[in-house]
Design a protein around this motif. Structure first.
Motif, short mmCIF file in Angstrom:
data_model
loop_
_atom_site.label_atom_id
_atom_site.label_comp_id
_atom_site.label_asym_id
_atom_site.label_seq_id
_atom_site.Cartn_x
_atom_site.Cartn_y
_atom_site.Cartn_z
N LEU A 112 0.80 -1.22 0.00
CA LEU A 112 0.00 0.00 0.00
C LEU A 112 0.83 1.27 0.00
CD1 LEU A 112 -2.83 1.21 0.14
CD2 LEU A 112 -2.76 0.95 2.63
N LEU A 113 2.00 1.23 0.65
CA LEU A 113 2.83 2.43 0.81
C LEU A 113 3.15 3.17 -0.49
CD1 LEU A 113 5.39 1.59 3.65
CD2 LEU A 113 3.70 3.43 3.61
N PRO A 114 3.47 2.48 -1.59
CA PRO A 114 3.81 3.22 -2.81
C PRO A 114 2.72 4.15 -3.30
CG PRO A 114 4.49 0.94 -3.02
CD PRO A 114 3.66 1.03 -1.77
N PHE A 115 1.47 3.90 -2.90
CA PHE A 115 0.37 4.71 -3.39
C PHE A 115 -0.08 5.76 -2.37
CE2 PHE A 115 0.20 0.39 -5.03
CZ PHE A 115 0.51 0.66 -6.35
N LEU A 116 0.62 5.79 -1.24
CA LEU A 116 0.37 6.82 -0.22
C LEU A 116 1.53 7.79 -0.13
CD1 LEU A 116 -1.13 4.63 2.65
CD2 LEU A 116 -2.36 5.97 0.95
N GLU A 117 2.71 7.38 -0.60
CA GLU A 117 3.90 8.22 -0.55
C GLU A 117 4.15 8.83 -1.92
OE1 GLU A 117 7.47 6.48 1.10
OE2 GLU A 117 6.28 4.94 2.03
N ASN A 118 3.94 10.12 -2.07
CA ASN A 118 4.18 10.78 -3.35
C ASN A 118 5.65 10.84 -3.70
OD1 ASN A 118 1.45 11.17 -3.59
ND2 ASN A 118 1.49 13.22 -2.73
N SER A 119 6.51 10.57 -2.71
CA SER A 119 7.95 10.61 -2.97
C SER A 119 8.45 9.34 -3.63
CB SER A 119 8.72 10.83 -1.66
OG SER A 119 8.45 9.77 -0.74
N VAL A 120 7.64 8.27 -3.57
CA VAL A 120 8.06 7.01 -4.18
C VAL A 120 7.98 7.14 -5.69
CG1 VAL A 120 7.56 4.56 -4.40
CG2 VAL A 120 7.33 5.67 -2.18
N ASN A 121 9.06 6.81 -6.37
CA ASN A 121 9.16 7.08 -7.80
C ASN A 121 8.70 5.88 -8.63
OD1 ASN A 121 9.79 8.55 -10.12
ND2 ASN A 121 11.86 7.71 -10.20
N HIS A 122 7.47 5.46 -8.44
CA HIS A 122 6.96 4.37 -9.27
C HIS A 122 6.45 4.93 -10.59
CE1 HIS A 122 2.72 5.39 -8.77
NE2 HIS A 122 2.89 5.45 -7.46
N PRO A 123 6.43 4.12 -11.64
CA PRO A 123 5.95 4.59 -12.94
C PRO A 123 4.50 5.06 -12.84
CG PRO A 123 7.06 2.48 -13.15
CD PRO A 123 6.86 2.71 -11.69
N ARG A 124 4.19 6.16 -13.52
CA ARG A 124 2.83 6.69 -13.51
C ARG A 124 2.02 6.17 -14.69
NH1 ARG A 124 2.66 8.20 -8.35
NH2 ARG A 124 4.18 9.82 -7.86
N VAL A 125 2.70 5.90 -15.80
CA VAL A 125 2.02 5.36 -16.99
C VAL A 125 2.51 3.94 -17.22
CG1 VAL A 125 1.61 5.63 -19.46
CG2 VAL A 125 1.84 7.66 -18.02
N ILE A 126 1.58 3.01 -17.27
CA ILE A 126 1.91 1.60 -17.44
C ILE A 126 1.60 1.19 -18.88
CG2 ILE A 126 1.55 -0.74 -16.60
CD1 ILE A 126 2.61 1.22 -14.51
N ARG A 127 2.62 0.70 -19.57
CA ARG A 127 2.44 0.13 -20.91
C ARG A 127 2.86 -1.33 -20.84
NH1 ARG A 127 4.75 5.38 -22.27
NH2 ARG A 127 3.10 6.66 -23.22
N PHE A 128 1.89 -2.20 -20.87
CA PHE A 128 2.17 -3.62 -20.74
C PHE A 128 2.76 -4.19 -22.02
CE2 PHE A 128 -1.37 -2.96 -17.72
CZ PHE A 128 -0.76 -3.42 -16.57
N GLU A 129 3.98 -4.73 -21.92
CA GLU A 129 4.59 -5.41 -23.07
C GLU A 129 4.10 -6.84 -23.15
OE1 GLU A 129 8.79 -5.00 -22.78
OE2 GLU A 129 8.75 -2.81 -22.86
N ASN A 130 3.66 -7.35 -22.02
CA ASN A 130 3.11 -8.70 -21.97
C ASN A 130 1.65 -8.65 -22.43
OD1 ASN A 130 1.70 -11.04 -20.88
ND2 ASN A 130 3.57 -11.47 -19.71
N ASP A 131 1.35 -9.29 -23.56
CA ASP A 131 0.00 -9.25 -24.13
C ASP A 131 -1.05 -9.82 -23.19
OD1 ASP A 131 0.83 -8.05 -26.44
OD2 ASP A 131 1.02 -9.91 -27.58
N GLU A 132 -0.67 -10.86 -22.46
CA GLU A 132 -1.62 -11.47 -21.53
C GLU A 132 -1.99 -10.48 -20.43
OE1 GLU A 132 -1.94 -15.15 -18.30
OE2 GLU A 132 -0.23 -15.05 -19.69
#
Length: 208
Positions: A112-132
Protein backbone atom coordinates in the motif's frame (compact mmCIF):
# COMPACT_ATOMS: atom_id res chain seq x y z
CA UNK A 1 -10.46 24.02 -0.41
CA UNK A 2 -7.20 25.13 -2.08
CA UNK A 3 -3.86 23.59 -1.23
CA UNK A 4 -0.66 22.36 -2.93
CA UNK A 5 -1.43 24.52 -6.00
CA UNK A 6 -4.57 22.48 -6.60
CA UNK A 7 -8.22 22.35 -5.58
CA UNK A 8 -9.50 19.67 -3.22
CA UNK A 9 -12.12 17.46 -4.88
CA UNK A 10 -14.74 16.13 -2.50
CA UNK A 11 -15.76 12.52 -2.54
CA UNK A 12 -18.43 11.38 -4.95
CA UNK A 13 -21.97 11.06 -3.62
CA UNK A 14 -24.32 8.36 -4.85
CA UNK A 15 -27.86 8.57 -3.50
CA UNK A 16 -26.53 11.02 -0.90
CA UNK A 17 -23.86 8.62 0.37
CA UNK A 18 -20.09 9.21 0.14
CA UNK A 19 -18.71 6.45 -2.07
CA UNK A 20 -15.36 4.70 -1.57
CA UNK A 21 -15.42 4.08 -5.34
CA UNK A 22 -16.31 6.29 -8.29
CA UNK A 23 -16.17 5.21 -11.95
CA UNK A 24 -16.93 7.17 -15.10
CA UNK A 25 -15.87 7.58 -18.73
CA UNK A 26 -14.35 10.74 -20.26
CA UNK A 27 -14.50 11.50 -23.99
CA UNK A 28 -13.43 14.61 -25.92
CA UNK A 29 -13.02 15.04 -29.68
CA UNK A 30 -10.45 17.86 -29.71
CA UNK A 31 -7.65 19.34 -27.67
CA UNK A 32 -9.06 20.56 -24.36
CA UNK A 33 -8.21 20.94 -20.69
CA UNK A 34 -10.28 18.17 -19.13
CA UNK A 35 -9.43 18.69 -15.47
CA UNK A 36 -7.56 21.58 -13.86
CA UNK A 37 -5.06 20.92 -11.06
CA UNK A 38 -6.80 19.12 -8.21
CA UNK A 39 -6.35 16.34 -5.66
CA UNK A 40 -8.55 13.97 -3.69
CA UNK A 41 -8.51 11.17 -1.15
CA UNK A 42 -8.88 8.55 -3.87
CA UNK A 43 -6.22 6.62 -5.73
CA UNK A 44 -7.13 7.21 -9.39
CA UNK A 45 -6.71 4.96 -12.42
CA UNK A 46 -7.09 6.20 -15.99
CA UNK A 47 -7.33 3.58 -18.72
CA UNK A 48 -7.10 4.97 -22.25
CA UNK A 49 -9.50 3.46 -24.78
CA UNK A 50 -8.70 5.69 -27.74
CA UNK A 51 -6.76 8.78 -28.74
CA UNK A 52 -4.09 10.57 -26.75
CA UNK A 53 -4.00 12.74 -23.63
CA UNK A 54 -1.53 14.22 -21.18
CA UNK A 55 -1.52 14.26 -17.39
CA UNK A 56 0.56 16.47 -15.13
CA UNK A 57 1.09 14.48 -11.93
CA UNK A 58 3.09 15.89 -9.08
CA UNK A 59 4.54 18.56 -11.37
CA UNK A 60 5.68 16.16 -14.13
CA UNK A 61 3.94 15.72 -17.48
CA UNK A 62 3.08 12.29 -18.89
CA UNK A 63 1.48 11.32 -22.19
CA UNK A 64 -0.81 8.33 -22.43
CA UNK A 65 -2.40 6.60 -25.41
CA UNK A 66 -4.61 3.60 -26.18
CA UNK A 67 -4.20 0.68 -23.72
CA UNK A 68 -2.07 2.75 -21.31
CA UNK A 69 -2.94 2.71 -17.62
CA UNK A 70 -2.21 5.87 -15.59
CA UNK A 71 -1.92 5.78 -11.79
CA UNK A 72 -2.37 8.84 -9.58
CA UNK A 73 -1.59 8.48 -5.88
CA UNK A 74 -4.04 9.51 -3.20
CA UNK A 75 -3.83 13.26 -2.44
CA UNK A 76 -1.48 13.88 -5.36
CA UNK A 77 -2.08 17.07 -7.38
CA UNK A 78 -2.80 16.34 -11.04
CA UNK A 79 -4.42 17.81 -14.16
CA UNK A 80 -5.46 16.27 -17.49
CA UNK A 81 -5.76 17.52 -21.07
CA UNK A 82 -6.78 15.74 -24.28
CA UNK A 83 -4.54 15.63 -27.35
CA UNK A 84 -5.25 17.22 -30.75
CA UNK A 85 -7.33 14.30 -31.95
CA UNK A 86 -9.25 13.97 -28.71
CA UNK A 87 -9.32 11.00 -26.37
CA UNK A 88 -11.51 8.56 -24.51
CA UNK A 89 -10.62 6.90 -21.23
CA UNK A 90 -12.17 5.16 -18.24
CA UNK A 91 -11.67 6.53 -14.73
CA UNK A 92 -11.69 4.37 -11.60
CA UNK A 93 -11.24 6.19 -8.29
CA UNK A 94 -11.13 4.33 -5.00
CA UNK A 95 -10.14 4.83 -1.38
CA UNK A 96 -6.77 3.28 -0.42
CA UNK A 97 -8.49 1.16 2.23
CA UNK A 98 -9.87 -1.03 -0.57
CA UNK A 99 -6.35 -2.38 -1.14
CA UNK A 100 -6.00 -3.68 2.39
CA UNK A 101 -7.67 -6.34 4.50
CA UNK A 102 -9.10 -5.87 7.98
CA UNK A 103 -5.85 -7.29 9.30
CA UNK A 104 -3.60 -4.30 8.58
CA UNK A 105 -0.39 -6.32 8.50
CA UNK A 106 3.21 -5.61 7.51
CA UNK A 107 2.49 -7.50 4.31
CA UNK A 108 -0.43 -5.28 3.37
CA UNK A 109 1.44 -2.11 4.27
CA UNK A 110 4.33 -3.03 1.98
CA UNK A 111 2.04 -3.04 -1.04
CA UNK A 112 0.00 0.00 0.00
CA UNK A 113 2.83 2.43 0.81
CA UNK A 114 3.81 3.22 -2.81
CA UNK A 115 0.37 4.71 -3.39
CA UNK A 116 0.37 6.82 -0.22
CA UNK A 117 3.90 8.22 -0.55
CA UNK A 118 4.18 10.78 -3.35
CA UNK A 119 7.95 10.61 -2.97
CA UNK A 120 8.06 7.01 -4.18
CA UNK A 121 9.16 7.08 -7.80
CA UNK A 122 6.96 4.37 -9.27
CA UNK A 123 5.95 4.59 -12.94
CA UNK A 124 2.83 6.69 -13.51
CA UNK A 125 2.02 5.36 -16.99
CA UNK A 126 1.91 1.60 -17.44
CA UNK A 127 2.44 0.13 -20.91
CA UNK A 128 2.17 -3.62 -20.74
CA UNK A 129 4.59 -5.41 -23.07
CA UNK A 130 3.11 -8.70 -21.97
CA UNK A 131 0.00 -9.25 -24.13
CA UNK A 132 -1.62 -11.47 -21.53
CA UNK A 133 -1.28 -8.78 -18.85
CA UNK A 134 -2.56 -6.15 -21.28
CA UNK A 135 -5.68 -8.19 -22.10
CA UNK A 136 -6.32 -8.97 -18.42
CA UNK A 137 -5.96 -5.28 -17.56
CA UNK A 138 -8.45 -4.29 -20.28
CA UNK A 139 -10.95 -6.91 -19.10
CA UNK A 140 -10.67 -5.99 -15.42
CA UNK A 141 -11.23 -2.31 -16.17
CA UNK A 142 -14.18 -3.14 -18.44
CA UNK A 143 -15.68 -5.42 -15.76
CA UNK A 144 -15.38 -2.70 -13.10
CA UNK A 145 -16.98 -0.10 -15.37
CA UNK A 146 -19.85 -2.45 -16.27
CA UNK A 147 -20.51 -3.22 -12.60
CA UNK A 148 -20.60 0.50 -11.78
CA UNK A 149 -23.08 1.25 -14.57
CA UNK A 150 -25.37 -1.64 -13.66
CA UNK A 151 -25.16 -0.92 -9.94
CA UNK A 152 -26.55 -4.34 -9.04
CA UNK A 153 -26.51 -5.68 -5.50
CA UNK A 154 -22.91 -6.26 -4.40
CA UNK A 155 -21.38 -4.24 -7.24
CA UNK A 156 -18.95 -2.55 -4.82
CA UNK A 157 -17.46 -5.92 -3.86
CA UNK A 158 -17.13 -6.93 -7.50
CA UNK A 159 -15.34 -3.67 -8.36
CA UNK A 160 -13.05 -4.06 -5.33
CA UNK A 161 -12.12 -7.54 -6.59
CA UNK A 162 -11.29 -6.13 -10.03
CA UNK A 163 -9.18 -3.35 -8.49
CA UNK A 164 -7.17 -5.77 -6.35
CA UNK A 165 -6.58 -8.11 -9.31
CA UNK A 166 -5.56 -5.13 -11.42
CA UNK A 167 -3.02 -3.98 -8.85
CA UNK A 168 -1.51 -7.44 -8.61
CA UNK A 169 -0.82 -7.24 -12.35
CA UNK A 170 0.60 -3.72 -12.00
CA UNK A 171 2.85 -4.66 -9.06
CA UNK A 172 4.19 -7.71 -10.87
CA UNK A 173 4.78 -5.64 -14.00
CA UNK A 174 6.73 -3.05 -12.00
CA UNK A 175 8.71 -5.71 -10.18
CA UNK A 176 9.64 -7.41 -13.44
CA UNK A 177 10.53 -4.13 -15.20
CA UNK A 178 12.48 -2.60 -12.32
CA UNK A 179 12.89 -4.47 -9.02
CA UNK A 180 13.91 -1.24 -7.27
CA UNK A 181 10.99 0.86 -8.54
CA UNK A 182 8.72 0.09 -5.60
CA UNK A 183 11.28 0.43 -2.84
CA UNK A 184 10.04 2.81 -0.19
CA UNK A 185 12.29 4.90 1.99
CA UNK A 186 10.25 3.71 4.95
CA UNK A 187 10.27 0.27 6.55
CA UNK A 188 6.76 -0.92 7.46
CA UNK A 189 7.30 -1.24 11.22
CA UNK A 190 4.53 -1.84 13.75
CA UNK A 191 4.64 1.87 14.64
CA UNK A 192 4.29 2.88 10.99
CA UNK A 193 1.42 0.45 10.47
CA UNK A 194 -0.41 2.01 13.43
CA UNK A 195 0.27 5.52 12.11
CA UNK A 196 -0.92 4.73 8.58
CA UNK A 197 -4.04 3.05 9.93
CA UNK A 198 -4.84 6.13 12.05
CA UNK A 199 -4.42 8.39 9.01
CA UNK A 200 -6.73 6.22 6.94
CA UNK A 201 -9.35 6.15 9.70
CA UNK A 202 -9.10 9.91 10.10
CA UNK A 203 -9.54 10.29 6.35
CA UNK A 204 -12.76 8.29 6.63
CA UNK A 205 -14.09 10.75 9.22
CA UNK A 206 -12.93 13.93 7.43
CA UNK A 207 -15.56 16.62 6.99
CA UNK A 208 -15.26 19.72 4.75
Amino acid sequence: VMNRAGKYEHRFLRDGIEMPIHCHTVEFFSSKVIANAHYHDYIELLYCIDGCASAVIGGREYTFTKADLVIVNANEVHSIASGDGGCKYHVIKFMPKLLKTDDFSVLGTKYLLPFLENSVNHPRVIRFENDEWSKRCEKLVADAMAEWVRGEYGYELSIQGSIISLFVIVLRHWQESNPNALKSNVTPTKKLITSVEKVMKLSEKRFY
